[in-house]
Design a protein around this motif. Structure first.
Motif, PDB file in Angstrom:
ATOM      1  N   SER A  38      62.683 -26.592  49.533  1.00 17.69           N
ATOM      2  CA  SER A  38      63.973 -26.114  49.954  1.00 17.69           C
ATOM      3  C   SER A  38      64.205 -25.248  50.945  1.00 17.69           C
ATOM      4  O   SER A  38      65.101 -25.124  51.560  1.00 17.69           O
TER       5      SER A  38
ATOM      6  N   ARG B 104      59.042 -27.068  44.080  1.00  9.75           N
ATOM      7  CA  ARG B 104      60.526 -27.555  44.467  1.00  9.75           C
ATOM      8  C   ARG B 104      61.406 -26.726  44.836  1.00  9.75           C
ATOM      9  O   ARG B 104      61.851 -26.917  45.909  1.00  9.75           O
ATOM     10  N   GLU B 105      61.024 -25.298  44.763  1.00  4.04           N
ATOM     11  CA  GLU B 105      61.735 -24.301  45.482  1.00  4.04           C
ATOM     12  C   GLU B 105      61.409 -24.215  46.825  1.00  4.04           C
ATOM     13  O   GLU B 105      62.070 -23.981  47.848  1.00  4.04           O
TER      14      GLU B 105
END
Length: 111
Positions: free
Chosen positions: A88, A84-85
């Motif tokens: 981004s 998820r990190e």
């Protein structure tokens, strides 16, 4: 050791630049990531816990800390948070991180 990524998200250890093999469910649901997010929010409010998470930490130790604080966090949750990190991040940041990993590998590869 589990370094923390941007936003205080634990990053699982890498072996040879590749993510650690996953155990358990491959895709944790939103509830399990909520547990990890809640644990990290709790840790930010606890000076002693926050200090522990700033130090290099084995994945098992991170999971044990979360469990001791009453949060059900698994290895798959940590891997999902890392993904998820990384989603981004900009292409430039991903390339910079890949370059750093490659430089680290050169110190381990003879020749």
């Amino acid at each position: 050791m589990v370094p923390l990524g941007g936003g205080g998200v634990p990053m699982p250890p890498r072996q040879g630049g590749a993510p650690v093999a996953r155990t358990g469910p491959q895709r944790p649901g939103p509830l399990s990531l909520e547990q990890l997010d809640a644990f990290l929010a709790h840790a930010r409010r606890s000076p002693s816990l926050s200090e522990q998470l700033q130090q290099p930490l084995e994945l098992e130790a991170l999971l044990a800390l979360a469990a001791a604080e009453g949060f059900a966090v698994s290895e798959a949750d940590v891997v999902a948070a890392q993904a998820r990190e990384e989603e981004s991040l900009s292409d430039e940041e991903l390339q910079r991180r890949a370059g750093q990993d490659a430089r680290k590998l050169r110190t381990f590869i003879p020749g």
